[in-house]
Design a protein around this motif. Structure first.
Motif, mmCIF file in Angstrom:
data_model
loop_
_atom_site.group_PDB
_atom_site.id
_atom_site.type_symbol
_atom_site.label_atom_id
_atom_site.label_comp_id
_atom_site.label_asym_id
_atom_site.label_seq_id
_atom_site.Cartn_x
_atom_site.Cartn_y
_atom_site.Cartn_z
ATOM 1 N N SER A 167 -16.018 -13.606 -11.657
ATOM 2 C CA SER A 167 -15.098 -12.416 -11.867
ATOM 3 C C SER A 167 -15.201 -11.627 -10.410
ATOM 4 O O SER A 167 -16.223 -11.829 -9.663
ATOM 5 N N GLN A 168 -14.427 -10.820 -10.123
ATOM 6 C CA GLN A 168 -14.483 -9.683 -9.049
ATOM 7 C C GLN A 168 -15.733 -9.288 -9.192
ATOM 8 O O GLN A 168 -16.253 -8.508 -9.988
ATOM 9 N N PRO A 169 -16.701 -9.090 -8.110
ATOM 10 C CA PRO A 169 -17.936 -8.062 -8.023
ATOM 11 C C PRO A 169 -17.433 -6.785 -8.193
ATOM 12 O O PRO A 169 -16.619 -6.084 -7.598
ATOM 13 N N PRO A 170 -18.239 -5.853 -9.111
ATOM 14 C CA PRO A 170 -18.077 -4.435 -9.390
ATOM 15 C C PRO A 170 -17.966 -3.502 -8.291
ATOM 16 O O PRO A 170 -17.457 -2.605 -8.283
ATOM 17 N N TRP A 171 -18.631 -4.113 -7.149
ATOM 18 C CA TRP A 171 -18.883 -3.320 -6.040
ATOM 19 C C TRP A 171 -17.797 -3.638 -4.965
ATOM 20 O O TRP A 171 -17.769 -2.464 -4.053
ATOM 21 N N VAL B 32 -15.934 -6.709 6.992
ATOM 22 C CA VAL B 32 -15.733 -6.489 5.486
ATOM 23 C C VAL B 32 -14.542 -6.624 4.521
ATOM 24 O O VAL B 32 -14.333 -7.573 3.906
ATOM 25 N N LEU B 33 -13.466 -6.091 5.445
ATOM 26 C CA LEU B 33 -12.122 -6.067 4.684
ATOM 27 C C LEU B 33 -11.624 -7.630 4.821
ATOM 28 O O LEU B 33 -10.996 -7.873 4.101
ATOM 29 N N LEU C 240 -8.051 -6.460 -5.358
ATOM 30 C CA LEU C 240 -8.735 -5.231 -5.180
ATOM 31 C C LEU C 240 -7.472 -4.043 -4.809
ATOM 32 O O LEU C 240 -6.455 -4.344 -4.148
ATOM 33 N N VAL C 241 -7.448 -2.946 -5.445
ATOM 34 C CA VAL C 241 -6.515 -2.171 -5.302
ATOM 35 C C VAL C 241 -6.404 -1.682 -3.697
ATOM 36 O O VAL C 241 -5.385 -1.401 -3.445
ATOM 37 N N ALA C 242 -7.568 -1.412 -3.027
ATOM 38 C CA ALA C 242 -7.545 -1.027 -1.746
ATOM 39 C C ALA C 242 -6.727 -2.201 -0.942
ATOM 40 O O ALA C 242 -6.345 -1.631 0.383
ATOM 41 N N LEU C 243 -6.749 -3.342 -1.216
ATOM 42 C CA LEU C 243 -6.163 -4.474 -0.339
ATOM 43 C C LEU C 243 -4.831 -4.821 -0.974
ATOM 44 O O LEU C 243 -4.221 -5.546 -0.475
ATOM 45 N N ARG C 244 -4.069 -4.119 -1.960
ATOM 46 C CA ARG C 244 -2.703 -4.434 -2.376
ATOM 47 C C ARG C 244 -1.623 -4.339 -1.261
ATOM 48 O O ARG C 244 -0.827 -4.999 -1.421
ATOM 49 N N PRO C 245 -1.917 -3.194 -0.361
ATOM 50 C CA PRO C 245 -1.092 -3.369 0.773
ATOM 51 C C PRO C 245 -0.709 -4.522 1.482
ATOM 52 O O PRO C 245 0.432 -4.853 1.950
#
Length: 376
Positions: free
Chosen positions: A241-245, A279-280, A291-296
């Protein structure tokens, strides 16, 4: 800046396989071992198309346009270096994948020539014709004598279209990437990190940074090598699963990237931009979850601009120059920047699509056919 699609599969959420031989028990880290030949399954996964990285190119191209629109509207210390650094890390990442599939240096260099030169030559010739016909030029008036035109077309100089300095750095990066990839395959990551440390250290030294003259800046050269190391770091990910951090790290990297992007560009800010971009890119390429931050990065419009990003980057200053000549000077700086951005976007986008469709793609296909023919 290789955006070629090596496969139609979407690699988002896919399990990442380990490309290194499994070591015996001991104290040596897997990533420090020499890279072993890829299995057929690993090669297929390494060829998988990563649409989020294509979208990231699109946002980087639009960011460069935004920076330059602001620079034409008010005095600012930021120069648009941050999105260029993102381009460099992405290029290092994607070129490492290309070398993983085919490490032949002759094939690699020929591929880069067919990728970079046709659109660059077309842009320089377009500007030369525009100057001779209409007296049109970008920025300070350069020399359009035949010798200087040839130097610009071959990416040796960039005074006709200033933004092409980054392509000169791309050319310098070709042997650096080849050496780094060879070191990684034979000796693991340690000597490659030492190369990054050396290039980072001399990025503080002015004579090196401005060695090639003009607008060319060698300070971010190590970003290509960092991108190569990001590609090799996929060995740290396994099925699960996706890492929590991950979401927190993505958000922090994005915020820090924006903060340093609007600062005066120094060796330190370039280092932070390289780190944040790495990192991105790592999360966009290898994170098993969404990831929400990468949805764009999932927006199709962003991927569209990613597909035409090279031509868009080459032509956007022409669009801005045309928009500047048409726009009243008396506008409020913020409104002027916004209008310049939108006008240049409308001018540049169709031109970039045409260049991508009729210059970039045909020459990329030609380069691949030559490679296939030789292999046959």
């Amino acid at each position: 800046m290789d955006r070629g699609r090596q496969g139609a599969a979407d690699a988002q959420g896919a399990a990442v396989l380990m490309p290194y031989a499994v070591p015996r028990r001991g104290t040596v880290a897997v990533s420090d071992l020499p890279r072993q030949p890829f299995s057929p399954m690993e090669l297929r996964e390494n060829s998988a198309f990563l649409p989020r990285l294509e979208a990231m190119r699109g946002y980087a191209a639009l960011s460069v346009l935004a920076f330059h629109a602001c620079m034409l509207s008010w005095d600012m210390v930021a120069t648009g270096m941050a999105p260029v650094v993102v381009f460099f890390v992405l290029s290092g990442f994607l070129l490492a994948r290309s070398l993983d599939r085919d490490p032949d240096p002759v094939t690699f260099v020929r591929h880069r020539l067919f990728r970079l030169l046709p659109a660059a030559v077309s842009t320089v010739l377009l500007l030369t014709l525009a100057y001779q016909t209409f007296g049109f030029y970008i920025g300070f008036l350069p020399s359009f004598d035949p010798f200087n035109v040839v130097l610009n077309a071959l990416l040796i100089k960039s005074d006709i279209n200033g933004v092409m300095w980054s392509l000169t750095v791309e050319c310098v990066a070709v042997p650096v990437i080849l050496i780094s990839h060879a070191l990684l395959r034979r000796h693991g990551t340690t000597p490659v990190w030492l190369l990054v440390a050396f290039l980072f250290a001399i990025a503080f030294w002015g004579p090196y940074v401005h060695l090639l003259g003009g607008f060319t800046n060698l300070a971010p050269l190590y970003a290509f090598v960092v991108g190569l190391l990001v590609q090799s770091s996929r060995t740290t990910l396994t099925r699960g699963s996706q890492p929590p951090w991950a979401a927190t790290i993505a958000a922090i990297a994005l915020v820090v990237l924006v903060i340093v992007a609007v600062r005066k560009q120094t060796a330190v800010t370039i280092a932070f931009e390289t780190l944040c971009a790495s990192v991105l890119i790592w999360l966009a390429a290898f994170s098993p979850g969404k990831l929400v931050a990468l949805r764009p990065l999932d927006l199709e419009i962003a991927r569209f601009f990613g597909r035409i990003s090279y031509s868009f980057y080459l032509l956007h200053m022409i669009g801005l120059a045309i928009a500047t000549r048409l726009l009243p000077v008396e506008l409020d700086p913020v409104i002027r920047a916004a209008v310049l951005f939108l006008a240049a976007l409308l001018i540049t986008t169709p031109a970039a699509w045409l260049m991508c469709r009729f210059v970039e793609v045909p020459f990329i296909d030609l380069g691949r056919r030559r490679i296939v023919t030789r292999a046959a």
